[in-house]
Design a protein around this motif. Structure first.
Motif, mmCIF file in Angstrom:
data_model
loop_
_atom_site.group_PDB
_atom_site.id
_atom_site.type_symbol
_atom_site.label_atom_id
_atom_site.label_comp_id
_atom_site.label_asym_id
_atom_site.label_seq_id
_atom_site.Cartn_x
_atom_site.Cartn_y
_atom_site.Cartn_z
ATOM 1 N N PRO A 1 0.790 -1.237 0.000
ATOM 2 C CA PRO A 1 0.000 0.000 0.000
ATOM 3 C C PRO A 1 0.818 1.280 0.000
ATOM 4 O O PRO A 1 0.370 2.304 -0.520
ATOM 5 C CB PRO A 1 -0.819 -0.125 1.293
ATOM 6 C CG PRO A 1 -0.965 -1.586 1.495
ATOM 7 C CD PRO A 1 0.337 -2.178 1.042
ATOM 8 N N ARG A 2 1.997 1.261 0.582
ATOM 9 C CA ARG A 2 2.824 2.462 0.619
ATOM 10 C C ARG A 2 3.060 3.009 -0.779
ATOM 11 O O ARG A 2 3.180 4.225 -0.971
ATOM 12 C CB ARG A 2 4.165 2.143 1.282
ATOM 13 C CG ARG A 2 5.113 3.329 1.385
ATOM 14 C CD ARG A 2 4.548 4.405 2.306
ATOM 15 N NE ARG A 2 5.531 5.366 2.717
ATOM 16 C CZ ARG A 2 5.333 6.297 3.627
ATOM 17 N NH1 ARG A 2 4.154 6.381 4.222
ATOM 18 N NH2 ARG A 2 6.275 7.149 3.956
ATOM 19 N N SER B 1 -0.760 3.248 -3.219
ATOM 20 C CA SER B 1 -1.652 4.354 -2.877
ATOM 21 C C SER B 1 -1.377 5.603 -3.709
ATOM 22 O O SER B 1 -2.191 6.511 -3.767
ATOM 23 C CB SER B 1 -1.531 4.691 -1.389
ATOM 24 O OG SER B 1 -0.211 5.076 -1.063
ATOM 25 N N THR C 1 -2.599 5.053 9.358
ATOM 26 C CA THR C 1 -1.141 5.124 9.408
ATOM 27 C C THR C 1 -0.633 6.550 9.540
ATOM 28 O O THR C 1 -1.287 7.507 9.137
ATOM 29 C CB THR C 1 -0.524 4.486 8.154
ATOM 30 O OG1 THR C 1 -1.037 5.129 6.977
ATOM 31 C CG2 THR C 1 -0.839 3.003 8.094
ATOM 32 N N GLY D 1 4.229 5.338 7.479
ATOM 33 C CA GLY D 1 3.555 4.132 7.022
ATOM 34 C C GLY D 1 3.166 3.150 8.105
ATOM 35 O O GLY D 1 2.501 2.152 7.822
ATOM 36 N N GLU E 1 1.048 0.128 6.118
ATOM 37 C CA GLU E 1 1.379 0.360 4.712
ATOM 38 C C GLU E 1 2.503 -0.533 4.194
ATOM 39 O O GLU E 1 2.785 -0.545 2.995
ATOM 40 C CB GLU E 1 1.759 1.842 4.494
ATOM 41 C CG GLU E 1 0.575 2.780 4.630
ATOM 42 C CD GLU E 1 0.928 4.209 4.248
ATOM 43 O OE1 GLU E 1 1.987 4.424 3.618
ATOM 44 O OE2 GLU E 1 0.153 5.118 4.583
#
Length: 347
Positions: free
Chosen positions: A225-226, A229, A291, A295, A315
């Motif tokens: 996800p980091r 996104s 977060t 993250g 994340e």
């Protein structure tokens, strides 16, 4: 949708139950080297942002937050259970007494193969230092068992698990403003450097008695996800780096097996082949907890209630449910390595 999710959760539980049954301990000890995917408390007292000994980490762990970067147990906890251990392998920071005869977890959040990787977050225990810590434990085992010969005979039967390398990319090579790696090396040159260094560390383990070694490849770094996104898509260059590292590590495992014929080295990369949708994981691009800028989970915030449907807890780090499936996939590949190690552990 609720009925379908419940049915998939039943499938997940049924799949796990056939593996997690009480049995004899299959190896006398289990040694773990790695990063935040395996850390179970070694970073707690370090001066670093990379620590997780606070809520909501550990919300599903029996003892609450411990320093595991997840909502509950991590892969090596489940592997220890599958191997017949009654308790998780303790972190190096908390080892004492005869615990060391059952193994030690040296893993450290943000750590890499290279000394400098992850240091932007503060201190960590990089792989070479983890090896130094293992030398300390080895010396203690030699004293306990009455000499190096007896110690190595004992350690020959143990399992060694090494899962590290992601921080050398996401917290080094792909941060050109903070690290010079990508300006000095091409991706292939840099990856070759990592594999050479890792191989040197594995050879040191061999010298101190390691004969059953698991080396883990990298998952899809560009799909966490980091990074997704940013625009909803995986980052190809990150995934290419992970794929390159894993391929070269797999080749190096073959080289090690040819060089050290008294040993068995296994390459695994279970996370890359998981069919997560089959087990009801419906959210793969959003973390379960709220977060902060780096993250990780915001302290004392309430995470999502449907954690078994989320792939990622923050994340960067996966949920306990995903760790469990990775452990099962890993154990299936590890079984040939340990099936002949049925000698009972020393008391």
């Amino acid at each position: 949708m609720a009925i379908k999710t419940k049915a998939l959760l039943v499938l997940l539980v049924a799949t796990c139950m056939q593996y997690f049954a009480n049995g004899e301990q299959q190896v006398p000890c289990f040694f773990i080297f790695g990063d935040s995917l395996s850390d179970n408390g070694n970073n707690n007292n370090l001066q670093t942002q990379a620590k997780s000994n606070y809520n909501p980490y550990g919300i599903d762990f029996p003892n609450g937050p411990t320093g595991r970067f997840s909502n509950g147990r991590v892969t090596v906890d489940f592997l220890a259970e599958l191997l017949g251990f009654k308790e998780p392998v303790p972190p190096y920071a908390n080892t004492s007494g005869s615990d060391i005869l059952k193994g030690v977890n040296y893993a450290s959040g943000a750590a890499g193969i290279l000394l400098e990787s992850g240091k932007r977050l503060g201190d960590n225990i990089h792989l070479e230092k983890q090896l130094r810590n293992h030398r300390v434990i080895y010396s203690r085992i030699v004293r306990k068992l009455g000499g190096s010969r007896k110690a190595k005979e004992y350690l020959n039967k143990c399992l060694y698990y090494v899962n590290i390398g992601s921080n050398d990319y996401i917290n080094n090579f792909f941060l050109p403003d903070l690290y010079t790696s990508s300006r000095i090396f091409t991706l292939e040159q840099y990856t070759n450097r990592l594999i050479r260094r890792l191989s040197e560390n594995i050879k040191e383990l061999h010298e101190s008695g390691a004969r059953k070694v698991v080396l883990v490849g990298l998952g899809a770094l560009g799909c966490i996800p980091r990074f997704t996104s940013r625009n909803g898509s995986c980052v190809d260059e990150f995934n290419e780096a992970a794929f390159l590292f894993s391929n070269k590590l797999n080749s190096e495992v073959n080289t090690l097996n040819n060089k050290f014929t008294d040993s068995s080295f296994i390459f695994i990369n279970s996370s890359s082949a998981l069919d997560l949708e089959k087990f009801g994981f419906t959210v793969a691009d959003t973390p379960c907890c709220r977060t902060r800028e780096d993250g990780q989970c915001v302290r004392n915030e309430t995470p999502c209630p449907n954690r078994n449907e989320y792939v990622f807890y923050d994340e960067f780090h996966i949920t306990e449910a995903v760790h469990r499936l990775i452990a099962i996939g890993s154990y299936d590949q590890i079984k040939p390595l340990v099936q002949h190690s049925t000698n009972p552990p020393l008391q």
